[in-house]
Design an enzyme around this catalytic site. Structure first.
Site, PDB file in Angstrom:
ATOM      1  N   MET A  34       0.715  -1.099  -0.017  1.00  0.00           N
ATOM      2  CA  MET A  34       0.129  -0.002   0.047  1.00  0.00           C
ATOM      3  C   MET A  34       0.752   1.233  -0.058  1.00  0.00           C
ATOM      4  SD  MET A  34      -3.364  -0.753   2.039  1.00  0.00           S
ATOM      5  CE  MET A  34      -2.837  -0.646   3.754  1.00  0.00           C
ATOM      6  N   LEU A  37       6.657   2.876   1.970  1.00  0.00           N
ATOM      7  CA  LEU A  37       7.502   1.629   2.048  1.00  0.00           C
ATOM      8  C   LEU A  37       8.611   2.015   2.996  1.00  0.00           C
ATOM      9  CD1 LEU A  37       7.638   0.904  -1.545  1.00  0.00           C
ATOM     10  CD2 LEU A  37       5.904  -0.031  -0.013  1.00  0.00           C
ATOM     11  N   HIS A  38       9.021   1.031   3.602  1.00  0.00           N
ATOM     12  CA  HIS A  38      10.075   0.737   4.552  1.00  0.00           C
ATOM     13  C   HIS A  38      11.099  -0.470   4.260  1.00  0.00           C
ATOM     14  CE1 HIS A  38       7.703  -1.997   6.500  1.00  0.00           C
ATOM     15  NE2 HIS A  38       6.806  -1.148   6.852  1.00  0.00           N
ATOM     16  N   HIS A  41       9.379  -3.601   3.512  1.00  0.00           N
ATOM     17  CA  HIS A  41       9.101  -3.855   1.999  1.00  0.00           C
ATOM     18  C   HIS A  41      10.200  -4.119   1.380  1.00  0.00           C
ATOM     19  CE1 HIS A  41       5.599  -1.320   3.724  1.00  0.00           C
ATOM     20  NE2 HIS A  41       4.963  -2.359   3.013  1.00  0.00           N
ATOM     21  N   ASP A 175       2.227  -9.485   9.193  1.00  0.00           N
ATOM     22  CA  ASP A 175       0.964  -9.478   9.176  1.00  0.00           C
ATOM     23  C   ASP A 175       0.376 -11.112   8.941  1.00  0.00           C
ATOM     24  OD1 ASP A 175       0.371  -6.778   8.994  1.00  0.00           O
ATOM     25  OD2 ASP A 175       1.265  -6.827   7.019  1.00  0.00           O
ATOM     26  N   LEU A 209       8.952  -3.158  11.984  1.00  0.00           N
ATOM     27  CA  LEU A 209       8.630  -2.006  11.183  1.00  0.00           C
ATOM     28  C   LEU A 209       7.379  -1.945  10.565  1.00  0.00           C
ATOM     29  CD1 LEU A 209      12.034  -1.436   9.179  1.00  0.00           C
ATOM     30  CD2 LEU A 209      11.523  -0.890  11.339  1.00  0.00           C
ATOM     31  N   SER A 210       6.667  -0.865  10.524  1.00  0.00           N
ATOM     32  CA  SER A 210       5.397  -0.910  10.109  1.00  0.00           C
ATOM     33  C   SER A 210       5.564   0.892   9.541  1.00  0.00           C
ATOM     34  CB  SER A 210       4.229  -0.781  11.188  1.00  0.00           C
ATOM     35  OG  SER A 210       3.322  -0.216  10.842  1.00  0.00           O
ATOM     36  N   ARG A 212       2.811   2.765   9.781  1.00  0.00           N
ATOM     37  CA  ARG A 212       2.330   3.396  10.991  1.00  0.00           C
ATOM     38  C   ARG A 212       3.391   4.013  11.977  1.00  0.00           C
ATOM     39  NH1 ARG A 212      -2.421   0.017   9.152  1.00  0.00           N
ATOM     40  NH2 ARG A 212      -3.992   1.284   8.732  1.00  0.00           N
TER      41      ARG A 212
END
Ligand code: PAF
Length: 309
Positions: A34, A37-38, A41, A175, A209-210, A212
């Site tokens: 979505m 990115l971090h 990803h 997730d 990591l997220s 958010r």
């Protein structure tokens, strides 16, 4: 090679076919995201680039999986930075469609339903979330399929006579419930794709990591570390073949006043059903997944660790 940005399914199909021919490729990988990115990803994209001749990453903030319009609006959109990160990992094509491209008739009438597995844990706090996520994942898996695709209007065109290239799609272990559901959907509905799970990437201190995490203050980020610490405690116990002692781990989390726990349990990694109570009292054997969700300030965080003994 510079990354190419495409925004329609037709362009995606044409470009991926062109690249497969040009590279004489036999495999294609899809990394659904979505955006925002971090490094987590980046790890998905790198793994896909190592394992496939052509790599597509999708960037689409899917309205169907947000219960709350405010959350959807404030979801970070960082397309230029995302493209740079993907290019660095060796991604060939970025597919960033509009909402109209993905849902040309408005909200779809027919959807994927996640069933019982989608109602517990994250699903209990976010009703409808997994139906929305699975519906878009089903569509993205179709859009990103090599050698076959969707014509304008939605009809399939078939692949080359010489057999279709291998097709893999990459999802983060972080997730865990989404991953379990995607695996179930692919198995239950016979999607011709291999699902590859990529381990969670953490900050040097342990925070998963997220996208958010950027909404956490310094104080909240520090408080949030208690989640991964509690999970590590269970992991150490499992590795040492000791009873899991969930209570001590729960006490550790409860000692942090900025952290409001939603759930914390040890479950079967495939069904996400809680493991028998006795794994908390007798030495841990077999396979499990310790899962946790908590609110820290304005942010809902999730994390998990696989337990193997
Ligand atoms: O994990 C995510 O980023 C999203 O749920 C996904 C899989 C891209 C579907 O929108």
């Amino acid at each position: 090679m510079p990354i190419k940005l495409v925004t329609t399914a037709t362009e995606l199909r044409a470009e991926s076919a062109r690249l497969l021919t040009q590279k004489q490729g036999v495999s294609q990988g899809l990394v659904p995201t979505m955006g925002a990115l971090h490094e987590g990803h980046a790890q998905l994209a790198r793994t896909a680039a190592e394992q496939n001749d052509v790599v597509v990453a999708s960037i689409f903030v899917n309205p169907l999986q947000f219960g709350d319009a405010v959350d959807l609006d404030r979801y970070p959109r960082t397309l230029d930075a995302d493209l740079a990160l993907l290019e660095e990992q060796g991604v060939d094509l970025a597919f960033a469609p509009s909402v109209e491209e993905v849902y040309p008739g408005g909200e779809p009438m027919v959807r994927v339903t996640a069933g019982r597995l989608g109602e517990k844990w994250e699903g209990a706090s976010r009703p409808g979330h997994f139906d929305g996520a699975l519906t878009v994942v089903a569509k993205l898996l179709h859009f990103g399929m090599p050698g076959a695709g969707l014509q304008a209007g939605g009809a399939f065109v078939s692949g080359s006579a010489g057999g279709l290239p291998a097709y893999r799609a990459y999802f983060g272990q972080k997730d865990a419930q989404q991953l379990a559901l995607v695996r179930r959907m692919v198995a239950d509905l016979n999607f011709p794709v291999e699902i590859v799970a990529v381990p969670t990437v953490r900050s040097s201190e342990g925070l998963a990591l997220s996208s958010r995490n950027r909404f956490l203050t310094q104080e909240q980020s520090e408080a949030a570390l208690v989640l991964s610490r509690a999970l590590s405690l269970l992991e150490e116990r499992a590795n040492a073949h000791e009873p899991l002692d969930l209570e001590s781990a729960e006490e550790l989390v409860a000692s942090q006043p900025l952290v409001e726990v939603d759930y914390f349990d040890v479950v079967d990694p495939r069904t996400l059903e809680p493991l028998a109570e006795n794994c908390k009292e007798t030495p841990f054997r077999g396979e499990g997944l310790a899962i946790i969700a908590a609110k820290v300030g304005p942010v809902r965080l999730i994390d998990n660790v696989p337990l193997n003994s």
